[in-house]
Design a protein around this motif. Structure first.
Motif, PDB file in Angstrom:
ATOM      1  N   GLU A 156      -0.034   8.244   0.573  1.00  0.00           N
ATOM      2  CA  GLU A 156      -1.029   7.438  -0.155  1.00  0.00           C
ATOM      3  C   GLU A 156       0.060   6.083  -1.357  1.00  0.00           C
ATOM      4  O   GLU A 156      -0.712   4.828  -1.062  1.00  0.00           O
ATOM      5  N   VAL A 157       1.247   6.339  -1.049  1.00  0.00           N
ATOM      6  CA  VAL A 157       1.932   5.808  -2.259  1.00  0.00           C
ATOM      7  C   VAL A 157       2.187   3.985  -1.061  1.00  0.00           C
ATOM      8  O   VAL A 157       1.670   2.676  -1.634  1.00  0.00           O
ATOM      9  N   THR A 158       2.631   4.433  -0.364  1.00  0.00           N
ATOM     10  CA  THR A 158       2.739   2.983   0.843  1.00  0.00           C
ATOM     11  C   THR A 158       1.772   2.509   0.833  1.00  0.00           C
ATOM     12  O   THR A 158       1.790   0.988   0.518  1.00  0.00           O
ATOM     13  N   VAL A 159      -0.126   2.721   1.244  1.00  0.00           N
ATOM     14  CA  VAL A 159      -1.143   2.025   0.799  1.00  0.00           C
ATOM     15  C   VAL A 159      -1.028   1.539  -0.196  1.00  0.00           C
ATOM     16  O   VAL A 159      -1.322   0.209  -0.552  1.00  0.00           O
ATOM     17  N   LYS A 160      -1.183   1.814  -1.240  1.00  0.00           N
ATOM     18  CA  LYS A 160      -1.685   1.062  -2.212  1.00  0.00           C
ATOM     19  C   LYS A 160      -0.153   0.060  -2.789  1.00  0.00           C
ATOM     20  O   LYS A 160      -0.595  -1.274  -2.612  1.00  0.00           O
ATOM     21  N   LEU A 161       0.985   0.330  -2.166  1.00  0.00           N
ATOM     22  CA  LEU A 161       1.670  -0.792  -2.404  1.00  0.00           C
ATOM     23  C   LEU A 161       1.865  -1.677  -1.647  1.00  0.00           C
ATOM     24  O   LEU A 161       1.973  -2.831  -2.212  1.00  0.00           O
ATOM     25  N   ALA A 162       1.670  -1.357  -0.684  1.00  0.00           N
ATOM     26  CA  ALA A 162       1.137  -2.241   0.209  1.00  0.00           C
ATOM     27  C   ALA A 162       0.099  -3.589  -0.015  1.00  0.00           C
ATOM     28  O   ALA A 162       0.262  -4.510   0.077  1.00  0.00           O
ATOM     29  N   GLU A 163      -1.063  -2.945  -0.864  1.00  0.00           N
ATOM     30  CA  GLU A 163      -2.005  -3.948  -0.757  1.00  0.00           C
ATOM     31  C   GLU A 163      -1.693  -4.621  -2.112  1.00  0.00           C
ATOM     32  O   GLU A 163      -2.410  -5.095  -2.664  1.00  0.00           O
TER      33      GLU A 163
END
Ligand code: C2E
Ligand code: CA
Ligand code: CA
Length: 350
Positions: free
Chosen positions: A197-204
């Protein structure tokens, strides 16, 4: 460290202990006091145990009071951002600032973030405070001379429970700040929680063009593996390494190794907590990009910040004037031996 489905998982335990009958005779009393002891164990750095002490009870009452007061702090305009310069290691000129929050408490005076951010994180208050911080920081940076960046510390809880990319986007749009002038600093604690979940948010966030920095680098268990897994642009080497580098050759070797690793991974490096000229020279020598610390400047309030900008950041106008003066000086020097010309006699500046 456990190996679960090919993932290395760190599990730590903190323990709070309360004993009957000295710490209470009813189950609810004992549990509550054990919980207070656990709170202390976590505050003392986790992975330790603590026995309940009566002082913990009054500490808890104090924290509750502060938490209630914190709810009003935002609407009473008691929160303020200070800005600490991040200077270029090469020429020591400011490249940007880190926003550091302060609470101007009407009775207690200046309350540091280490005291009230954990309180805000116990409730959803961290969302209000975090949103406010990003918005304020973007607005302030938009008023600074072009090119200066602003770094904002992001609470793990705020990151987790908000649509954080939306919050960042809204602040950028509202302030008109270019996205590459905003840096978000996050710590390893956040990365450990729910990596996918963190990876997705960081990418955003990164897709917006915002810079991602890993704060307090080197203090956790897995800093290195996180660098490969998450899309960081920059690492901030923790002050403890900078402190140790003064005395210990091994710490200097570690710093050199971090610098060369960062170069390989194409990451920029900031060293924080620089307090002496020797530390600054050493860090510049191993190719750190940015330096931050009391040696250059403490965090600045809203009165000192404009003074600092005026004294340390040349405006475009002043830069042009300096360039013209330097060209004229060179011309004068080269014409010095020859008869005077119109140009050499012309007044400088204005
Ligand atoms: P941090 O992000 O590691 O911030 C650096 C801290 O080191 C700051 O303390 C700064 O004042 C201090 N510092 C800077 N240079 C030196 C130096 O040369 N020597 C020494 N001894 N200290 C130096 P501060 O402002 O009390 O902040 C403490 C922590 O609170 C920060 O650590 C950050 O984790 C958190 N924090 C600060 N502002 C915010 C915020 O707006 N939001 C969130 N979520 N956390 C914040
Ligand atoms: Ca920071
Ligand atoms: Ca830090």
């Amino acid at each position: 460290m456990f190996d679960i489905e090919d993932e290395a998982v760190n599990i730590g335990i903190s323990v709070g202990i309360a004993m009957a009958p000295i710490n209470g005779t009813r189950p609810d009393q004992i549990l509550r006091n054990a919980d207070l002891a656990l709170y202390r164990a976590k505050a003392d750095g986790r992975s330790v145990y603590r026995f309940f002490e009566s002082q913990m009870d009054s500490d808890a009452r104090e924290r509750r009071m502060l938490e209630v007061e914190l709810r009003d702090a935002l609407k009473n305009n008691e929160l303020e951002l200070y800005y600490q310069p991040l200077v270029s290691a090469a020429d020591r000129r400011p490249m940007g600032f880190e926003a550091l929050i302060r609470w101007n408490h009407p009775i207690r005076g200046l309350v540091p973030p280490a005291e009230f951010i954990p309180l805000a994180e116990r409730s959803s208050l961290i969302v209000e405070i975090g949103d406010w911080t990003i918005e304020q920081a973007c607005r302030a940076a938009a008023s600074w001379p072009t090119g200066l960046t602003v770094a904002v510390n992001m609470s793990a809880k705020h990151f987790r429970i908000s649509d954080i990319a939306q919050v960042v986007k809204k602040s950028l749009t509202k302030s008109g700040l270019e996205s590459n002038r905003l840096e978000i600093e996050i710590t390893e604690g956040l990365l450990m929680e729910n990596p996918d979940e963190v990876t997705v948010k960081l990418a955003e966030i990164r897709d917006l063009g915002v810079i991602l920095a890993m704060d307090d680098f080197g203090t956790g268990y897995s800093s290195l593996s996180y660098l490969l897994k998450f899309p960081f642009d920059k690492i901030k080497i923790d002050k403890s390494f900078i402190d140790a580098s003064t005395q210990e050759p091994a710490a200097r070797d570690i710093l050199k190794a971090i610098a060369s690793l960062a170069k390989t991974l194409n990451l920029r490096i900031t060293a924080e907590g620089v307090e002496t000229a020797d530390q600054a020279d050493f860090l510049s020598g191993i190719a750190c990009h940015q330096l931050q610390g009391f040696y250059f400047s403490p965090p600045l309030d809203s009165i000192d910040m404009p003074r600092y900008l005026l004294a340390n950041v040349p405006t475009r106008e002043a830069e042009v004037r300096a360039e013209v003066e330097s060209v004229l000086m060179k011309r004068r020097a080269s014409l010095g031996a020859r008869p005077r010309t119109g140009l050499a006699a012309r007044p400088i500046g204005n």
